[in-house]
Design a protein around this motif. Sequence first.
Motif, PDB file in Angstrom:
ATOM      1  N   ALA A 163       0.832  -1.206   0.000  1.00  0.00           N
ATOM      2  CA  ALA A 163       0.000   0.000   0.000  1.00  0.00           C
ATOM      3  C   ALA A 163       0.865   1.255   0.000  1.00  0.00           C
ATOM      4  O   ALA A 163       0.597   2.233  -0.716  1.00  0.00           O
ATOM      5  CB  ALA A 163      -0.932  -0.012   1.214  1.00  0.00           C
ATOM      6  N   LEU A 164       1.957   1.228   0.802  1.00  0.00           N
ATOM      7  CA  LEU A 164       2.852   2.389   0.827  1.00  0.00           C
ATOM      8  C   LEU A 164       3.518   2.596  -0.534  1.00  0.00           C
ATOM      9  O   LEU A 164       3.705   3.730  -0.999  1.00  0.00           O
ATOM     10  CB  LEU A 164       3.916   2.194   1.917  1.00  0.00           C
ATOM     11  CG  LEU A 164       3.419   2.284   3.368  1.00  0.00           C
ATOM     12  CD1 LEU A 164       4.554   1.965   4.335  1.00  0.00           C
ATOM     13  CD2 LEU A 164       2.850   3.670   3.656  1.00  0.00           C
ATOM     14  N   GLY A 165       3.886   1.505  -1.218  1.00  0.00           N
ATOM     15  CA  GLY A 165       4.510   1.623  -2.533  1.00  0.00           C
ATOM     16  C   GLY A 165       3.567   2.255  -3.546  1.00  0.00           C
ATOM     17  O   GLY A 165       3.960   3.098  -4.354  1.00  0.00           O
ATOM     18  N   ILE A 166       2.300   1.843  -3.504  1.00  0.00           N
ATOM     19  CA  ILE A 166       1.322   2.417  -4.443  1.00  0.00           C
ATOM     20  C   ILE A 166       1.152   3.909  -4.184  1.00  0.00           C
ATOM     21  O   ILE A 166       1.092   4.735  -5.109  1.00  0.00           O
ATOM     22  CB  ILE A 166      -0.013   1.672  -4.320  1.00  0.00           C
ATOM     23  CG1 ILE A 166       0.155   0.220  -4.799  1.00  0.00           C
ATOM     24  CG2 ILE A 166      -1.102   2.373  -5.125  1.00  0.00           C
ATOM     25  CD1 ILE A 166      -1.064  -0.640  -4.571  1.00  0.00           C
ATOM     26  N   ILE A 167       1.108   4.284  -2.897  1.00  0.00           N
ATOM     27  CA  ILE A 167       0.951   5.707  -2.557  1.00  0.00           C
ATOM     28  C   ILE A 167       2.152   6.512  -3.058  1.00  0.00           C
ATOM     29  O   ILE A 167       2.007   7.615  -3.601  1.00  0.00           O
ATOM     30  CB  ILE A 167       0.771   5.861  -1.036  1.00  0.00           C
ATOM     31  CG1 ILE A 167      -0.567   5.236  -0.599  1.00  0.00           C
ATOM     32  CG2 ILE A 167       0.820   7.331  -0.638  1.00  0.00           C
ATOM     33  CD1 ILE A 167      -0.759   5.194   0.905  1.00  0.00           C
ATOM     34  N   VAL A 218       1.951   7.046  -6.834  1.00  0.00           N
ATOM     35  CA  VAL A 218       0.953   8.062  -7.182  1.00  0.00           C
ATOM     36  C   VAL A 218       1.492   9.460  -6.901  1.00  0.00           C
ATOM     37  O   VAL A 218       1.327  10.396  -7.696  1.00  0.00           O
ATOM     38  CB  VAL A 218      -0.354   7.801  -6.406  1.00  0.00           C
ATOM     39  CG1 VAL A 218      -1.335   8.953  -6.609  1.00  0.00           C
ATOM     40  CG2 VAL A 218      -0.980   6.492  -6.858  1.00  0.00           C
ATOM     41  N   LEU A 219       2.184   9.626  -5.752  1.00  0.00           N
ATOM     42  CA  LEU A 219       2.741  10.938  -5.420  1.00  0.00           C
ATOM     43  C   LEU A 219       3.812  11.362  -6.429  1.00  0.00           C
ATOM     44  O   LEU A 219       3.896  12.536  -6.818  1.00  0.00           O
ATOM     45  CB  LEU A 219       3.326  10.905  -4.001  1.00  0.00           C
ATOM     46  CG  LEU A 219       2.306  10.789  -2.859  1.00  0.00           C
ATOM     47  CD1 LEU A 219       3.019  10.690  -1.512  1.00  0.00           C
ATOM     48  CD2 LEU A 219       1.345  11.992  -2.858  1.00  0.00           C
ATOM     49  N   LEU A 279       2.139  12.543  -9.627  1.00  0.00           N
ATOM     50  CA  LEU A 279       1.566  13.877  -9.444  1.00  0.00           C
ATOM     51  C   LEU A 279       2.664  14.947  -9.442  1.00  0.00           C
ATOM     52  O   LEU A 279       2.503  16.033 -10.017  1.00  0.00           O
ATOM     53  CB  LEU A 279       0.772  13.927  -8.137  1.00  0.00           C
ATOM     54  CG  LEU A 279      -0.519  13.098  -8.105  1.00  0.00           C
ATOM     55  CD1 LEU A 279      -1.156  13.160  -6.723  1.00  0.00           C
ATOM     56  CD2 LEU A 279      -1.504  13.603  -9.166  1.00  0.00           C
ATOM     57  N   LEU A 280       3.811  14.649  -8.799  1.00  0.00           N
ATOM     58  CA  LEU A 280       4.900  15.618  -8.746  1.00  0.00           C
ATOM     59  C   LEU A 280       5.459  15.899 -10.137  1.00  0.00           C
ATOM     60  O   LEU A 280       5.703  17.050 -10.512  1.00  0.00           O
ATOM     61  CB  LEU A 280       6.009  15.096  -7.826  1.00  0.00           C
ATOM     62  CG  LEU A 280       7.241  16.004  -7.680  1.00  0.00           C
ATOM     63  CD1 LEU A 280       6.838  17.352  -7.089  1.00  0.00           C
ATOM     64  CD2 LEU A 280       8.295  15.327  -6.799  1.00  0.00           C
ATOM     65  N   VAL A 281       5.656  14.840 -10.930  1.00  0.00           N
ATOM     66  CA  VAL A 281       6.158  15.030 -12.298  1.00  0.00           C
ATOM     67  C   VAL A 281       5.174  15.841 -13.120  1.00  0.00           C
ATOM     68  O   VAL A 281       5.548  16.721 -13.909  1.00  0.00           O
ATOM     69  CB  VAL A 281       6.435  13.663 -12.948  1.00  0.00           C
ATOM     70  CG1 VAL A 281       6.752  13.828 -14.432  1.00  0.00           C
ATOM     71  CG2 VAL A 281       7.590  12.961 -12.245  1.00  0.00           C
ATOM     72  N   ALA A 282       3.884  15.574 -12.963  1.00  0.00           N
ATOM     73  CA  ALA A 282       2.879  16.314 -13.722  1.00  0.00           C
ATOM     74  C   ALA A 282       2.895  17.790 -13.352  1.00  0.00           C
ATOM     75  O   ALA A 282       2.810  18.679 -14.217  1.00  0.00           O
ATOM     76  CB  ALA A 282       1.494  15.705 -13.480  1.00  0.00           C
ATOM     77  N   VAL A 283       3.018  18.089 -12.045  1.00  0.00           N
ATOM     78  CA  VAL A 283       3.041  19.490 -11.602  1.00  0.00           C
ATOM     79  C   VAL A 283       4.276  20.202 -12.134  1.00  0.00           C
ATOM     80  O   VAL A 283       4.215  21.336 -12.630  1.00  0.00           O
ATOM     81  CB  VAL A 283       2.976  19.553 -10.061  1.00  0.00           C
ATOM     82  CG1 VAL A 283       3.215  20.981  -9.575  1.00  0.00           C
ATOM     83  CG2 VAL A 283       1.618  19.060  -9.569  1.00  0.00           C
ATOM     84  N   LEU A 284       5.451  19.537 -12.040  1.00  0.00           N
ATOM     85  CA  LEU A 284       6.677  20.157 -12.559  1.00  0.00           C
ATOM     86  C   LEU A 284       6.590  20.384 -14.061  1.00  0.00           C
ATOM     87  O   LEU A 284       7.050  21.407 -14.586  1.00  0.00           O
ATOM     88  CB  LEU A 284       7.879  19.268 -12.225  1.00  0.00           C
ATOM     89  CG  LEU A 284       8.251  19.175 -10.738  1.00  0.00           C
ATOM     90  CD1 LEU A 284       9.403  18.202 -10.544  1.00  0.00           C
ATOM     91  CD2 LEU A 284       8.611  20.546 -10.182  1.00  0.00           C
TER      92      LEU A 284
END
Length: 214
Positions: A35-39, A42-43, A46-51
């Motif tokens: 579960a931690l790996g999936i989170i 995803v983070l 999202l970070l790459v998309a924002v950058l």
Amino acid sequence: MSNYYQSPNNSQPFGPAPQPQQQPVIMVAANRNRALGIIMVVLMVLLVAVLGLIGWLYFNRTYQGHAPVLLKNQDEIETTAPVNNAAPAPQAAAPAAPVTVTVPAPAGNSGASNSSNSGSSSYDALTIPATRCSNYAYAGTNGSDFVSVCNDGGYTYKAYVNDGYLERPASAGGSGRFVVDASPHTITVSGAAVFVQDSSGNTVLTVPMTNWRG
């Protein structure tokens, strides 16, 4: 309560009663790590998309700010670039080979050796310092032009004509005449005159020698 059970056909205890199995603790830890790996994935997405969005906005703004300048500079380059429409310069034709033309001496002055119309004048009297020789084959003048041919083991033509000096090797042309190769012209010294011919054999200059000695 007894921990043993009896067999169906015997009232004696058969063995210890079976215990319920417990879930391994390692499976719970594995599920938590997954579960931690999936989170984390995803983070990161999202970070790459924002950058990427921030970079695109910055580049678009910078390009729009500099685009007019780039276009202006390009227009200036295209407008001010020199245009070379001049036709290539024609190549100079190779000089024609000199043509030696033998010109007969004027009547009354055969130009033969030891002939003269200068009376008793010496060779030095018919020359200037620039045209003097240690041994003369010819000397002539008209008062402003001076021509001499030296014989120092080989003939040398020396002339001061039209305020210009020329010195060239010469060769005997027969009958007291001397021929000088001054490409593209040919000079002929013949008694009472000096003739200059072009490469086609046309006489382009005649210099009379009123006093001469050969």
